[in-house]
Design an enzyme around this catalytic site. Sequence first.
Site, PDB file in Angstrom:
ATOM      1  N   GLU A 120       0.829  -1.213   0.000  1.00  0.00           N
ATOM      2  CA  GLU A 120       0.000   0.000   0.000  1.00  0.00           C
ATOM      3  C   GLU A 120       0.860   1.258   0.000  1.00  0.00           C
ATOM      4  O   GLU A 120       0.467   2.285  -0.563  1.00  0.00           O
ATOM      5  CB  GLU A 120      -0.960  -0.009   1.185  1.00  0.00           C
ATOM      6  CG  GLU A 120      -1.969  -1.150   1.141  1.00  0.00           C
ATOM      7  CD  GLU A 120      -2.765  -1.224  -0.161  1.00  0.00           C
ATOM      8  OE1 GLU A 120      -3.069  -0.166  -0.769  1.00  0.00           O
ATOM      9  OE2 GLU A 120      -3.092  -2.352  -0.589  1.00  0.00           O
TER      10      GLU A 120
ATOM     11  N   HIS B  86       1.475   2.230  -3.495  1.00  0.00           N
ATOM     12  CA  HIS B  86       0.365   3.010  -4.070  1.00  0.00           C
ATOM     13  C   HIS B  86       0.426   4.450  -3.565  1.00  0.00           C
ATOM     14  O   HIS B  86       0.211   5.396  -4.337  1.00  0.00           O
ATOM     15  CB  HIS B  86      -0.986   2.404  -3.684  1.00  0.00           C
ATOM     16  CG  HIS B  86      -1.290   1.114  -4.364  1.00  0.00           C
ATOM     17  ND1 HIS B  86      -1.252   0.950  -5.734  1.00  0.00           N
ATOM     18  CD2 HIS B  86      -1.674  -0.085  -3.862  1.00  0.00           C
ATOM     19  CE1 HIS B  86      -1.583  -0.289  -6.042  1.00  0.00           C
ATOM     20  NE2 HIS B  86      -1.837  -0.947  -4.920  1.00  0.00           N
TER      21      HIS B  86
ATOM     22  N   GLU C 123      -0.059  -1.411 -10.425  1.00  0.00           N
ATOM     23  CA  GLU C 123       0.504  -2.389  -9.498  1.00  0.00           C
ATOM     24  C   GLU C 123       2.030  -2.411  -9.474  1.00  0.00           C
ATOM     25  O   GLU C 123       2.621  -2.952  -8.550  1.00  0.00           O
ATOM     26  CB  GLU C 123      -0.026  -3.785  -9.833  1.00  0.00           C
ATOM     27  CG  GLU C 123      -1.488  -3.961  -9.486  1.00  0.00           C
ATOM     28  CD  GLU C 123      -1.771  -3.729  -8.006  1.00  0.00           C
ATOM     29  OE1 GLU C 123      -1.032  -4.244  -7.146  1.00  0.00           O
ATOM     30  OE2 GLU C 123      -2.734  -3.009  -7.701  1.00  0.00           O
TER      31      GLU C 123
END
Length: 106
Positions: free
Chosen positions: A12, A15, A41
């Site tokens: 995460e 991201h 991704e």
Amino acid sequence: MTFREVETVFHEFGHALQHMLTKQDEGFVAGIRGIEWDAVELPSQFMENWCYHKNTLLSIAKHYETGELLPEEIYEKLVAAKNFRAGTFRLRQFCTECLNYSENHT
């Protein structure tokens, strides 16, 4: 935290980095919006690899009560578990990509 939870934090964070480092003023193509899903991704999966980097993992992995460092043999088992049947996973991904390509490029 379990190892999977640590892996998720790193994922995460990838991201989050993609969002924070975007230099696009148009919100509909900033961060993870409006770009191909495999590109979304890429940074997150790249960050997951740090969980298997020996120096990184051994510098953060400690027993929550005693502070004891992660034993070398546990680290080796984590790496072995990651690599177990990796070829089968790659073959599955390849087959999925072939199917996707044939559906979208015919």
